[in-house]
Each structure stands twice: as C-alpha cells, then as structure tokens.
Design a protein around this motif. Structure first.
Motif, PDB file in Angstrom:
ATOM      1  N   THR A  67      22.266  42.087  73.106  1.00  0.00           N
ATOM      2  CA  THR A  67      22.712  40.703  72.906  1.00  0.00           C
ATOM      3  C   THR A  67      21.566  39.854  72.366  1.00  0.00           C
ATOM      4  O   THR A  67      20.435  39.962  72.837  1.00  0.00           O
ATOM      5  CB  THR A  67      23.209  40.085  74.231  1.00  0.00           C
ATOM      6  OG1 THR A  67      24.201  40.927  74.806  1.00  0.00           O
ATOM      7  CG2 THR A  67      23.817  38.712  73.984  1.00  0.00           C
ATOM      8  N   ALA A  76      28.466  31.928  68.909  1.00  0.00           N
ATOM      9  CA  ALA A  76      28.551  33.283  68.352  1.00  0.00           C
ATOM     10  C   ALA A  76      27.245  34.021  68.615  1.00  0.00           C
ATOM     11  O   ALA A  76      26.157  33.466  68.438  1.00  0.00           O
ATOM     12  CB  ALA A  76      28.838  33.235  66.859  1.00  0.00           C
ATOM     13  N   LYS A  77      27.362  35.286  69.026  1.00  0.00           N
ATOM     14  CA  LYS A  77      26.176  36.087  69.336  1.00  0.00           C
ATOM     15  C   LYS A  77      26.233  37.426  68.612  1.00  0.00           C
ATOM     16  O   LYS A  77      27.300  37.903  68.230  1.00  0.00           O
ATOM     17  CB  LYS A  77      26.073  36.331  70.849  1.00  0.00           C
ATOM     18  CG  LYS A  77      25.797  35.090  71.660  1.00  0.00           C
ATOM     19  CD  LYS A  77      25.499  35.435  73.099  1.00  0.00           C
ATOM     20  CE  LYS A  77      25.100  34.179  73.890  1.00  0.00           C
ATOM     21  NZ  LYS A  77      24.713  34.510  75.268  1.00  0.00           N
ATOM     22  N   ALA A  79      26.255  40.675  69.569  1.00  0.00           N
ATOM     23  CA  ALA A  79      26.498  41.399  70.824  1.00  0.00           C
ATOM     24  C   ALA A  79      27.138  42.749  70.514  1.00  0.00           C
ATOM     25  O   ALA A  79      28.196  42.805  69.886  1.00  0.00           O
ATOM     26  CB  ALA A  79      27.396  40.583  71.742  1.00  0.00           C
ATOM     27  N   SER A 132      31.150  45.953  68.073  1.00  0.00           N
ATOM     28  CA  SER A 132      31.036  44.516  68.338  1.00  0.00           C
ATOM     29  C   SER A 132      31.656  44.116  69.671  1.00  0.00           C
ATOM     30  O   SER A 132      32.773  44.522  70.001  1.00  0.00           O
ATOM     31  CB  SER A 132      31.710  43.723  67.215  1.00  0.00           C
ATOM     32  OG  SER A 132      31.080  43.965  65.984  1.00  0.00           O
ATOM     33  N   ASP A 134      31.502  40.699  70.240  1.00  0.00           N
ATOM     34  CA  ASP A 134      31.652  39.284  69.928  1.00  0.00           C
ATOM     35  C   ASP A 134      32.722  39.163  68.856  1.00  0.00           C
ATOM     36  O   ASP A 134      32.662  39.844  67.819  1.00  0.00           O
ATOM     37  CB  ASP A 134      30.315  38.710  69.431  1.00  0.00           C
ATOM     38  CG  ASP A 134      30.388  37.225  69.117  1.00  0.00           C
ATOM     39  OD1 ASP A 134      30.004  36.419  69.981  1.00  0.00           O
ATOM     40  OD2 ASP A 134      30.838  36.878  68.002  1.00  0.00           O
ATOM     41  N   TYR A 187      39.586  31.149  71.249  1.00  0.00           N
ATOM     42  CA  TYR A 187      38.327  30.408  71.397  1.00  0.00           C
ATOM     43  C   TYR A 187      38.584  28.982  71.897  1.00  0.00           C
ATOM     44  O   TYR A 187      37.974  28.525  72.875  1.00  0.00           O
ATOM     45  CB  TYR A 187      37.605  30.398  70.047  1.00  0.00           C
ATOM     46  CG  TYR A 187      36.341  29.589  69.998  1.00  0.00           C
ATOM     47  CD1 TYR A 187      35.138  30.126  70.425  1.00  0.00           C
ATOM     48  CD2 TYR A 187      36.335  28.278  69.499  1.00  0.00           C
ATOM     49  CE1 TYR A 187      33.960  29.395  70.359  1.00  0.00           C
ATOM     50  CE2 TYR A 187      35.179  27.533  69.430  1.00  0.00           C
ATOM     51  CZ  TYR A 187      33.984  28.105  69.859  1.00  0.00           C
ATOM     52  OH  TYR A 187      32.820  27.375  69.800  1.00  0.00           O
ATOM     53  N   THR A 201      32.539  30.256  73.540  1.00  0.00           N
ATOM     54  CA  THR A 201      31.967  31.588  73.310  1.00  0.00           C
ATOM     55  C   THR A 201      32.972  32.453  72.562  1.00  0.00           C
ATOM     56  O   THR A 201      34.191  32.249  72.684  1.00  0.00           O
ATOM     57  CB  THR A 201      31.582  32.265  74.634  1.00  0.00           C
ATOM     58  OG1 THR A 201      31.012  33.551  74.364  1.00  0.00           O
ATOM     59  CG2 THR A 201      32.796  32.460  75.533  1.00  0.00           C
ATOM     60  N   ASP A 203      32.544  35.761  73.033  1.00  0.00           N
ATOM     61  CA  ASP A 203      32.351  37.007  73.776  1.00  0.00           C
ATOM     62  C   ASP A 203      33.703  37.649  74.072  1.00  0.00           C
ATOM     63  O   ASP A 203      34.578  37.026  74.696  1.00  0.00           O
ATOM     64  CB  ASP A 203      31.603  36.734  75.071  1.00  0.00           C
ATOM     65  CG  ASP A 203      31.329  38.001  75.858  1.00  0.00           C
ATOM     66  OD1 ASP A 203      30.522  38.819  75.392  1.00  0.00           O
ATOM     67  OD2 ASP A 203      31.956  38.174  76.923  1.00  0.00           O
TER      68      ASP A 203
END
Length: 526
Positions: A67, A76-77, A79, A132, A134, A187, A201, A203
């Motif tokens: 991460t 947004a990451k 991840a 992914s 994310d 979201y 997030t 996630d």
C-alpha cells in the motif's frame, strides 16, 4: 529484501520494464526485438513463481499486500494484494503470456518492435487487474488493457482486423463506463457515512463491506452496473457478438491471450465484486441469479450449436469459448463451494485448453495461410506428432477423464446439482455438443486421405512449437490427474465468498445432507 517486500510490484512491472527497454532498440533489429520480448516474457513467469512457493495455503484474507498513497485528495491508493483465486489467475497470465510471446517468433514479420512492446504492456494491464485492491487502480488497469489489444488486432490481424478491433474496443468501453458509474456510486454512498470533511476511499474490501449495509434497491443497481461490464468481457450471451470477430482476426498470440486471460477478467469480476453486491432479500436475489443462470445455460448450448456450423477453425474455437465460459458463470451463480471452486478451476482449464487450440491453429496457419476446415484433411500422415498433441488438447477441451477439462466440469455440475437438477441437465447437453464439434473438427482435419497435394509435404512441428505446446499438455494432465493443489489454494477464498452470499449452505453441513429448499439460493427451475 526489496524483492520480498514488493513481490507483487516486481511481477506487475517486469513486463513493463521489457517494453521500455524495447523502446531503446533500433527499429531494424528485428531479431533483437524477438529476443528481448521473449526474455522478458520468460522473466515475467520466473519472477511470479515465488508467489506460489511463498503463498500460505489456507490463509484467509489477502497476501503480499502493498500500500502506498497515490492520489490522497480523493482517497485513491496504490494497493495490491492477492488471495488464492488471484494467485491462480496471475500464474495463468504469466504462463500463457510467456508461451504466446514465444509462439510469435516467426509469425510476426512487420513492426516487430511495436508488437512486442504492446504484448508486454498488455501483460502488465492484465496482471494489474488481478492484483488491485483499490477500485481506482483496478479501473485504470482495466482500461489500460484495452489499448494494446486494440492495436494488436487492428495492426497484425487478418483481413477484417479494423472492424474487429473497433467492435472489441466499443463493446468493452461501453461496459467499462457502466462499471465506472457503479464504482463512483459505491464511493459516494460510502462517503455519506463518514464525518463531514473526511476523504472517501476506493479500497475494495472497505467499500464491499460497507455495501452490505446499503439498501437492497441500491445494491441491485450496483450489481447490474458491474454485471454489464463483466458480462461483456466474459462474454455472456447475448453480449458475445464481439468475440468471434476479435478471435478470428487477431494474430495467434492475441487470440491466446484474449481467450486464455482477458475473458477471465469478467469471471474474476463476478467473483470479486458482483457476488458481494447481491441483495440480501431472498426473492430479489433469486430473481437475479435465475436471470444470470438462464443466460449462462443459453450460452452453453448456443455456443456449442453454432460451433457445429463453422467453416473457419479459429471461429469455431472462438464460439467454443462462449460455451465453456457459460459453465464458469453457471458455477459462480450456483452459490455453492463446489460450484465456485469448479468455476475457478475451469477458468484455468479453459485458458490452457483453448489457448492450446489457438496455438494449434496458428501452427497450421503459418504453414498454409488459411484457417478453412475444407483446406485440410489427412494431416495425421505428414504431421503425426502434431496430430497426437492436437488430439490430447481436443480431449482436454471436451472434458475427457484424466485431463483438466473433466475435473472442472464435473465439479461445476456437482455444485449445481444440489441447487437445481434442471440446470445441471441442460448444462450437461453442452458437454455432449462440445464433444461433437471438437471431434468432428479433428476428424475432418486429421483423418482420411490427404485432400490437397500441398498438405502432403507439410513439415511436422519444430522445436520451438514443441516448447510452446508441450507445457500446456503437461498442465492438462497434471490438473486432470492431481487437482488437489489447485483446489487447496482456492478453498479459503471460496468459503469466504459462500459464507457471505449463501450462509444457509453451511448450516446444512452438520446434518451431512442437502435440502435445496434450505439453501439461500434460487429454487429449482421447473
């Protein structure tokens, strides 16, 4: 240490490094393009092997997680993480990618630099989808994959390549837009539950867990938003019409990747995203599942029947994917452990068997520059080794015991039987039809007298073609004879999914009996 802590990133970006290196190679050095492409194809597979050796079988949740902040202003990451289902699909991607690149050595004679760059970029895009954690990152990789495949079909394809490429692009893009809307809805509805001023997030585990508290009406809309993107990618009936054109016009490696991996992005999406978004209300959920199952069964039978009418070998194998992937979606929406496990394994089996069938057609196309069935006949005489490998692959695809296709199909049918005998009966018809079109194709091309003089002197397989096809034959026998390592890897993630979407199933286990009325799945179809 860097390799250990960032193993997924290494696997993900190895093909991209190869593509960037190819940018530095002079355009005229075609042999060097092939060497660099194949080195990074093989390297991509080799660096993915530690995922298997270090994966903790039986662990719940995601492994090898990475991460890092990417776009903090929207949450947004970067991840990454995998479970057993992701692991098998990643290994299928790197394995088939390596073989597809090797198969292109003598088939591609123009624009070799761009060809290998696009193949390696495509590899990175597909791996990113399976890794992914994310939604924003997932969507980026999902869309990135479109561009290389569009050009692979449009530049190196057959006569109607531009039509097929545009059709593939538009169909997939249309589904992607709906998926983007569903992601944004997830979201923003999650963001409403956060304190004022908090950043949302993307996630994936967080949003899917939060979605369990959404109203059923909203979850239904979210389900259908994701459904169309994944149904087009699989492709399910009636969203399948882009597939035969794309398969038929694509170069051999493109067809192998398209059938072997790209279609699995749709079934992976169903498993990872669609099932957790099924509404909690049993009636609403049963209605949705019935619709998807009926479409799956229609696809199984329709795809097989259309195969019987084809004159082009590649088009026949393309339609067979509609039938085979129908089994995969049937197993998923049976909502039983055996159904889901069989579906995941059958996705791997389809990549191996159908990928091998496209490679076999590629071998013939390189020699004769035609795919018409009528142009062949009696090839077992000049090409006995080729005929033997082709027979094994055909038997693998039709589900012969001791080969991989049998294990996947019988597990799916067993998992479906406890929910509906009618579903199982109709799906079984697809197995019979599958044997018919595959054996009929083999008989028309391999047996009998050599019908064209030019076929009498066709050379048998060379060393490179053996190196491409024999690993797939070995995998077909391995899964067919000893599938337990594959089932062991996916057991925990499958159990987690079933406990979430069909908890009533496990209430039956202590009694060691199955009463379909107690299963939280649709009632038997009459």
């Amino acid at each position: 240490m860097l390799f250990t802590n960032h193993l997924l990133s290494v696997v993900l970006f190895t093909p991209l490094v190869g593509a960037l290196l190819l940018l530095l190679v002079p355009r005229e050095a075609q042999t060097l393009h092939r060497i660099v492409g194949n080195v990074f194809g093989a390297l991509g597979f080799l660096v993915s092997i530690p995922l298997v050796t270090r994966f903790a079988v039986g662990s719940d949740g995601f492994s090898f997680k990475e991460t890092a902040d990417w776009i903090p202003s929207i949450g947004a990451k970067y991840a990454l993480g995998i479970d057993g289902i992701s692991l098998l699909l990643i290994m299928l991607t790197t394995f088939l990618g390596m073989l597809a690149i090797l198969s292109s050595w003598s088939a591609i004679k123009t624009r070799t630099k761009e060809y290998y760059i696009l193949l390696l970029l495509l590899q990175t895009g597909m791996l990113g989808v399976f890794m992914s954690l994310d939604f924003f990152l997932f969507y980026v990789f999902w869309e990135v994959m479109l561009v290389p495949m569009y050009f692979l079909i449009g530049v190196w394809g057959s006569d109607r390549r531009l039509y097929a490429a545009i059709k593939f692009f538009l169909y997939t893009l249309a589904g992607s837009v709906l998926m983007l809307l569903a992601i944004l809805a997830l979201y923003y509805n999650y963001a409403k539950t956060l304190p004022a001023g908090s950043v949302g997030t993307f996630d994936i585990p967080t949003l899917l867990a939060a979605a369990q508290q959404f109203p059923d009406a909203l979850k239904t809309w979210l389900f259908w938003g994701f459904f169309f993107a994944f149904a087009i990618k699989v492709p399910m009936f009636p969203f399948h019409t882009w597939l035969p054109d794309a398969h038929t016009e694509a170069p051999t490696a493109g067809s192998v990747i398209l059938a072997g991996v790209l279609l699995k992005m749709g079934t992976y999406g169903f498993l990872r995203f669609s099932l957790p978004l099924l509404p909690a209300d049993p009636t609403m959920r049963a209605k949705i599942v019935h619709i998807v199952v009926v479409l799956s069964i229609i696809g199984i039978i329709y795809g097989a029947v259309v195969c019987l009418m084809q004159k082009d070998m590649k088009r026949l194998i393309a339609y067979s994917s509609v039938s085979h992937l129908g089994f995969c979606t049937l197993g998923i929406f049976a909502l039983t452990p055996l159904g889901l496990s069989g579906s995941v394994l059958q996705q791997i089996n389809h990549g191996i068997s159908t990928g091998a069938l496209f490679l076999i057609v590629g071998v013939l196309y390189e020699r004769r520059h035609t795919r018409l069935i009528s142009e062949f006949g009696g090839l077992a005489t000049p090409m006995p080794t080729f005929a033997a490998i082709y027979l094994i692959v055909s038997l693998s695809s039709l589900g012969m015991p001791l080969l991989n296709g049998f294990i996947g199909e019988v597990t799916i049918l067993q998992g479906t039987f406890v929910v509906s005998k009618a579903w199982t009966a109709w799906a079984s018809l697809g197995i019979v039809l599958g044997a018919a079109y595959l054996l009929w194709l083999y008989q028309r091309t391999m047996f009998g007298p050599v019908t064209h003089d030019v076929n009498k002197t066709l050379p048998d397989m060379n060393l490179r073609e053996h190196a491409v096809l024999l690993p797939l034959v070995v995998m077909a026998f391995w899964i067919g004879i000893y599938p337990q390592p594959f089932f062991g890897v996916i057991e925990k993630p499958v159990e987690r999914i079933v406990r979430q979407v069909n908890p009533g199933f496990y209430l039956l286990l202590p009694a060691q009996s199955v009463d379909t009325r107690a299963i939280s799945a649709p009632a038997e179809v009459k």
